[in-house]
Design a protein around this motif. Sequence first.
Motif, PDB file in Angstrom:
ATOM      1  N   ASN A 115       1.398  -1.056   0.345  1.00  0.00           N
ATOM      2  CA  ASN A 115      -0.249   0.101   0.030  1.00  0.00           C
ATOM      3  C   ASN A 115       1.099   1.332  -0.279  1.00  0.00           C
ATOM      4  O   ASN A 115       1.978   1.481   0.962  1.00  0.00           O
ATOM      5  N   ASP A 117      -0.184   4.159  -0.409  1.00  0.00           N
ATOM      6  CA  ASP A 117      -1.400   5.480  -0.255  1.00  0.00           C
ATOM      7  C   ASP A 117      -0.460   6.319   0.586  1.00  0.00           C
ATOM      8  O   ASP A 117      -0.181   6.152   1.529  1.00  0.00           O
ATOM      9  N   ARG A 118      -0.529   7.473   0.752  1.00  0.00           N
ATOM     10  CA  ARG A 118       0.323   8.577   1.883  1.00  0.00           C
ATOM     11  C   ARG A 118      -1.153   9.058   2.306  1.00  0.00           C
ATOM     12  O   ARG A 118      -1.554   9.848   2.097  1.00  0.00           O
ATOM     13  N   LYS A 119      -0.743   9.185   3.820  1.00  0.00           N
ATOM     14  CA  LYS A 119      -2.147  10.056   4.128  1.00  0.00           C
ATOM     15  C   LYS A 119      -1.320  11.001   4.927  1.00  0.00           C
ATOM     16  O   LYS A 119       0.033  11.119   5.784  1.00  0.00           O
ATOM     17  N   GLU A 120      -1.706  12.122   4.928  1.00  0.00           N
ATOM     18  CA  GLU A 120      -1.059  13.252   5.353  1.00  0.00           C
ATOM     19  C   GLU A 120      -2.258  13.735   6.373  1.00  0.00           C
ATOM     20  O   GLU A 120      -2.953  14.358   6.460  1.00  0.00           O
TER      21      GLU A 120
END
Length: 120
Positions: A115, A117-120
């Motif tokens: 995975n 996806d970057r969570k910012e």
Amino acid sequence: MHRLGINGVFHNAWVVPGFIVLSIFLLSFYKFFRHLPQSTQYLTALSTVLAVGGAFGVELINGYYKYLHGEDNFGYIALSTLEEMMEMLGIVLFIYALLAYLPQMGINRIKFAFNVDRKE
């Protein structure tokens, strides 16, 4: 070790306690090793000889060479390269042995998912 006057082959003093730890590790897994199929035993033993031969065997030779000639020369670099190459070849062969053993255990498919996806 150097303070005791032990030098030469044992210039890299870590090999003595390292060999003791390795011996305990190998003895503790001997029973498991004997239950592996013969082809897996062969590949595992060969990978161990390569990795340990590099880590301990060539390290002892390299320690003696370093004691006699120092580190700033082609011979030391060549021996260090041989040592690392043997260790890495041993690891690669061990990974191959494990992957070749998986189908014999009934594992025919492995799925990896990443995975990103970057969570910012």
